[in-house]
Design a protein around this motif. Sequence first.
Motif, PDB file in Angstrom:
ATOM      1  N   ILE A   1       0.833  -1.205   0.000  1.00  0.00           N
ATOM      2  CA  ILE A   1       0.000   0.000   0.000  1.00  0.00           C
ATOM      3  C   ILE A   1       0.866   1.254   0.000  1.00  0.00           C
TER       4      ILE A   1
ATOM      5  N   TYR B   1       0.918   3.885  -3.055  1.00  0.00           N
ATOM      6  CA  TYR B   1       0.443   5.227  -2.717  1.00  0.00           C
ATOM      7  C   TYR B   1       1.495   6.273  -3.083  1.00  0.00           C
TER       8      TYR B   1
ATOM      9  N   SER C   1      -3.616  -4.591  -3.312  1.00  0.00           N
ATOM     10  CA  SER C   1      -2.296  -3.983  -3.433  1.00  0.00           C
ATOM     11  C   SER C   1      -1.201  -5.036  -3.499  1.00  0.00           C
TER      12      SER C   1
ATOM     13  N   PHE D   1      -0.954   8.118   6.855  1.00  0.00           N
ATOM     14  CA  PHE D   1      -1.234   6.687   6.880  1.00  0.00           C
ATOM     15  C   PHE D   1      -1.871   6.198   8.182  1.00  0.00           C
TER      16      PHE D   1
ATOM     17  N   GLY E   1      -2.914   3.750  -9.576  1.00  0.00           N
ATOM     18  CA  GLY E   1      -2.338   4.463  -8.440  1.00  0.00           C
ATOM     19  C   GLY E   1      -3.265   5.540  -7.912  1.00  0.00           C
TER      20      GLY E   1
ATOM     21  N   LEU F   1      -6.039   3.926  -5.858  1.00  0.00           N
ATOM     22  CA  LEU F   1      -5.620   3.578  -4.501  1.00  0.00           C
ATOM     23  C   LEU F   1      -5.530   4.820  -3.624  1.00  0.00           C
ATOM     24  N   LYS F   2      -4.940   5.869  -4.171  1.00  0.00           N
ATOM     25  CA  LYS F   2      -4.718   7.072  -3.377  1.00  0.00           C
ATOM     26  C   LYS F   2      -6.037   7.741  -2.989  1.00  0.00           C
TER      27      LYS F   2
ATOM     28  N   LEU G   1      -7.898   5.571  -0.310  1.00  0.00           N
ATOM     29  CA  LEU G   1      -7.352   5.663   1.043  1.00  0.00           C
ATOM     30  C   LEU G   1      -7.629   7.020   1.671  1.00  0.00           C
TER      31      LEU G   1
END
Length: 364
Positions: A14, A18, A141, A197, A275, A278-279, A282
């Motif tokens: 991850i 990220y 991931s 995070f 990408g 994912l970013k 999150l």
Amino acid sequence: MKKEVISDKQGISIVILYMSGTSTIVVFGLLAEMDIWIANILAVSFAIIMGLIIGRIQSSFHGEDIFDISIKCYGRFLGGIVIILFAWFAFHEATLVVINMQTFIIETSISETPYYALTIPFIFICAWAIKEGIELIGRWSSLFIIIFIFSVISIVVLLIPEMNPSNIQPILYNGMKPVLRGTFAAFTFPFGEIMMFPMFLYDFKTNKSSYKIYTLGLLLSGVIIIMTSLTTVLVLGVDVATGVYFPTYHAVKQISVLETLQRMEVIAALIFLFGAFLKISLLLLGVCKGISKIFNIKDYCFIVIPIALLMINFSQFAFTGRVVMTHWIYEIYPIYTFVFEIILTLIILIPVEIKRRRMRGRTT
């Protein structure tokens, strides 16, 4: 809410995706010009120190996110203010990724497509992912990281014939000032974002897992970013790289092997979109968790869609144009993010260290 525990491998994956997932189209630290590789090495070094600090904070509150830690350190009122700052920063960062994603698609492929036709389906997929939980993102991931690393290495190797070593020579020709500016820019984005995070990564298998995940994740993502940034400058040169919006994407377009292996920029574009997925996922997760903590909501899932829609609308009027956004990113953004990344981290670190010292004093 159910407890979601991720493995060290998933956590490292991850962090890598990220940090470096968007490096397939952009270059970090271009303010350092020909010495971009030096700036990125320094930025990674500072980021690892930051990762150790974040790991130290989380090891003191095992199994708790940054929002619970804020309340325990400062109480409900002051801790709530800290939570609002964390949530706002995550919301703003996610909006910037949405704008970059939409701009990239429009400028490189389907320029006539309406904004909402691109953004709404993409954001709704992100919303679905975080409704399923961080464990789903972790499993995804750990699988995608293999494809990502293989693709990046392949692109770099295929671009070797197009590289010109004179594009990074002479070393330190303009002194250390550009290097320091590039280091600061690369640290604030993307490496300094490691401080976010703890919003969504906190249920680790062991109390020391956070150290391993952050340091190893930052180190590996740093290597990838240094590779892609250096490759871009070697292929395009500093002047061309600073003159286009997505320099790495343009560098990948130079790949042509025996006139059969071409159009590799499609792979770079797909990696960027994964990408970005994912970013945004999150960061959206972090925002929803923060808001649910402020209003004492037990399950964040039912506010995911409203926050996602708000994010889409905010991305429409955040900047009046691409030129304004570019100026803001280069001139204001590093200072803006520094306040959140460093100051907020110190605000949490200070009471944590005081608590650790008190506990150490009681045991001696």
